[in-house]
Enzyme design. Structure first.
Site, PDB file in Angstrom:
ATOM      1  NE  ARG A 120     -33.223  23.096 124.069  1.00 21.11           N
ATOM      2  CZ  ARG A 120     -34.533  23.113 123.802  1.00 21.11           C
ATOM      3  NH1 ARG A 120     -35.328  22.218 124.343  1.00 21.11           N
ATOM      4  NH2 ARG A 120     -35.023  24.040 123.015  1.00 21.11           N
ATOM      5  CE  LYS A 151     -10.952  24.189 127.298  1.00 21.01           C
ATOM      6  NZ  LYS A 151      -9.674  24.856 126.997  1.00 21.01           N
ATOM      7  CD  GLU A 173      -1.941  19.016 123.605  1.00 19.83           C
ATOM      8  OE1 GLU A 173      -1.665  19.681 124.633  1.00 19.83           O
ATOM      9  OE2 GLU A 173      -2.708  19.443 122.702  1.00 19.83           O
ATOM     10  CE  LYS A 195      -8.031  18.470 129.712  1.00 17.23           C
ATOM     11  NZ  LYS A 195      -8.110  18.428 128.269  1.00 17.23           N
ATOM     12  CD  GLU A 226      -9.694  27.832 129.006  1.00 18.18           C
ATOM     13  OE1 GLU A 226      -9.643  26.625 128.725  1.00 18.18           O
ATOM     14  OE2 GLU A 226      -9.369  28.729 128.228  1.00 18.18           O
ATOM     15  NE  ARG A 284     -10.446  22.783 130.596  1.00 18.17           N
ATOM     16  CZ  ARG A 284     -11.327  21.846 130.329  1.00 18.17           C
ATOM     17  NH1 ARG A 284     -12.393  21.710 131.087  1.00 18.17           N
ATOM     18  NH2 ARG A 284     -11.154  21.014 129.320  1.00 18.17           N
ATOM     19  CG  ASN A 296      -5.839  26.675 126.519  1.00 16.73           C
ATOM     20  OD1 ASN A 296      -6.122  25.649 125.932  1.00 16.73           O
ATOM     21  ND2 ASN A 296      -6.715  27.360 127.220  1.00 16.73           N
ATOM     22  CG  HIS A 302      -2.903  24.861 123.205  1.00 15.90           C
ATOM     23  ND1 HIS A 302      -1.859  24.356 123.938  1.00 15.90           N
ATOM     24  CD2 HIS A 302      -3.692  23.798 122.910  1.00 15.90           C
ATOM     25  CE1 HIS A 302      -2.018  23.051 124.083  1.00 15.90           C
ATOM     26  NE2 HIS A 302      -3.119  22.686 123.467  1.00 15.90           N
ATOM     27  CG  HIS A 317      -5.314  27.111 118.642  1.00 18.69           C
ATOM     28  ND1 HIS A 317      -6.158  27.383 119.680  1.00 18.69           N
ATOM     29  CD2 HIS A 317      -5.062  25.772 118.712  1.00 18.69           C
ATOM     30  CE1 HIS A 317      -6.421  26.271 120.353  1.00 18.69           C
ATOM     31  NE2 HIS A 317      -5.754  25.281 119.786  1.00 18.69           N
ATOM     32  CG  HIS A 343      -3.905  20.231 118.055  1.00 24.89           C
ATOM     33  ND1 HIS A 343      -4.161  21.581 118.148  1.00 24.89           N
ATOM     34  CD2 HIS A 343      -3.899  19.778 119.338  1.00 24.89           C
ATOM     35  CE1 HIS A 343      -4.322  21.925 119.414  1.00 24.89           C
ATOM     36  NE2 HIS A 343      -4.162  20.841 120.156  1.00 24.89           N
TER      37      HIS A 343
END
Ligand code: NAD
Ligand code: GLY
Length: 372
Positions: A124, A146, A188, A231, A241, A245, A249, A252, A256, A270
């Site tokens: 955990r 993330k 980026e 950032k 997010e 936030r 993206n 993105h 993606h 990427h």
């Protein structure tokens, strides 16, 4: 060159982002205050380990009484998978790794995302530290918490928000990065200018971009600091997010979809997909009358000048079936209630979240791309 320390301010989950040269050699000094247990396991990929693991181990030598181990994974996007995750977790459990022990993600975004996810679910949650070794990871993926793995349905669909205790970005390690990877990471960097910082975009277009691709230490330091500060400012406001936030993206959702279409075998990186996706987001915004065409052109000219990836130089096969691409876009995490939510732009430095974008309009734009 001076060492710069930024802070990602998240209350009890706050942490420093340390940026500078020769940091691997002093890694023990920087890491020591963040340790609570007696074990460290470095997770890296084979390419990074061959080039830099010895230097990191030497830098950690002064951590007395701490057992340091490593798990070396295959390089590449395919490593962000359930199978690899299971294997890493199994190895850590066999070592009886405890919550106070510390994982170090030593590599690019693939290693950072996988290690962060493993850290978030091992017993955990155990400690973890990011030592990013690609431009992309130093400006983006190592910061903000993330974590994720990919599945056949799409990219980064399984993951968690889990913050590291420290980000240590040694800009010297970028010296061994292939130019293709530097250009992918540059996508980026450019993103921060396009989202809300037209001055930074101006600096990048007035030679900053060329200097970054040439690995100029001063330009790299400036770009990494500016990117991490941008950032950190966004993540501080919206860690999970729920709002602002999502701007990070930009491009993105298109990216993606292209990556999922290409498979995760290295034909499309990427950062390359992000570079192409950002121009697509600008073009689509312009088609909808939201963004001046001149701003789309400024972006296209800059990307072409640096030899970055755009939809125009991607393999035509990726656009062969626009409905497949739209299907991947529809699987994106930002979507809610079957609505497609996209980051669009009203100009350079003016990105915004557009909810419930008309899928037919996207399909028609993707069909145009197919037809060239
Ligand atoms: P990567 O981790 O695959 O690294 C790229 C390649 O460079 C690899 O082959 C690696 O072995 C090699 N490499 C790494 N450092 C090197 C060095 N110093 N010298 C020589 N070779 C080196 O890819 P990436 O571009 O760093 O990261 C992409 C991943 O990051 C994607 O999976 C993406 O989804 C993820 N990402 C995550 C976030 C986030 O917020 N968590 C943000 C952006 C991207
Ligand atoms: N790279 C997107 C984010 O961290 O939110």
């Amino acid at each position: 060159m001076t060492v710069k320390t930024l802070t990602l301010a998240l209350g009890e989950r706050s942490y420093p982002i340390i940026i500078g040269q020769s940091l691997l050699a002093q890694a023990g000094k920087y890491i020591k205050p963040h340790l609570a247990g007696k074990r460290i396991c470095i997770i890296s990929d084979a390419a990074v380990a061959d080039l830099h693991l010895q230097a990191l181990m030497a830098g950690l030598a002064d951590l007395d009484g701490c057992a340091i181990d490593s798990i070396i994974l295959p390089p590449g996007e395919a490593t962000k998978s359930f199978d690899v995750l299971e294997d890493v977790l199994g190895q850590l459990l066999e070592k009886n790794f405890s919550r106070n022990d510390c994982l170090i993600a030593f590599g690019g975004g693939v290693i950072g995302d996988l290690t962060g996810f493993a850290a978030s679910i091992l017993k955990r949650g155990c400690r973890f530290i990011q030592i990013p070794t690609t431009l992309l990871a130093q400006v983006d993926s190592a910061v903000g918490g993330k974590t994720a793995i990919n599945t056949k349905v799409g990219k980064n669909l399984i993951g968690s928000f889990y913050q590291p205790k420290l980000v240590l970005a040694d800009t010297d390690v970028l010296g061994t990065l292939p130019v293709r990877e530097l250009k992918a990471g540059y996508g980026e960097v450019l993103k921060y200018g396009l989202i809300n910082d037209p001055e930074f975009f101006g600096w990048l277009t007035q030679n900053g971009g060329e200097k970054i691709i040439a690995c100029d230490p001063k330009a790299l330091a400036y770009a990494i600091e500016t990117s991490c500060a941008a950032k950190a400012a966004i993540v501080k406001q919206d860690e999970r997010e729920h709002g602002v936030r999502a701007l990070l993206n930009l491009g993105h959702t298109f990216a993606h979809a292209l990556e999922a279409r290409a498979g995760y075998g290295g034909t499309l990186l990427h950062g390359e997909a992000v570079s192409a996706g950002m121009l697509m987001a600008f073009e689509f915004s312009s088609d909808q009358g939201l963004c001046p065409p001149e701003d789309v052109e400024r972006l296209r000219v800059h990307q072409d000048k640096l030899g970055l990836c755009t939809a125009d130089n991607l393999a035509a096969i990726l656009f062969e079936d626009p409905k497949v691409l739209l299907g991947f876009m529809a699987a994106d995490k930002k979507n809610t209630n079957d609505q497609l939510n996209l980051i669009l732009a009203r100009g350079i430095g003016k990105a915004f979240l557009a909810d419930n974008v008309d899928k037919d309009k996207i399909l028609s734009y993707l069909t145009q791309k197919k037809e060239g």
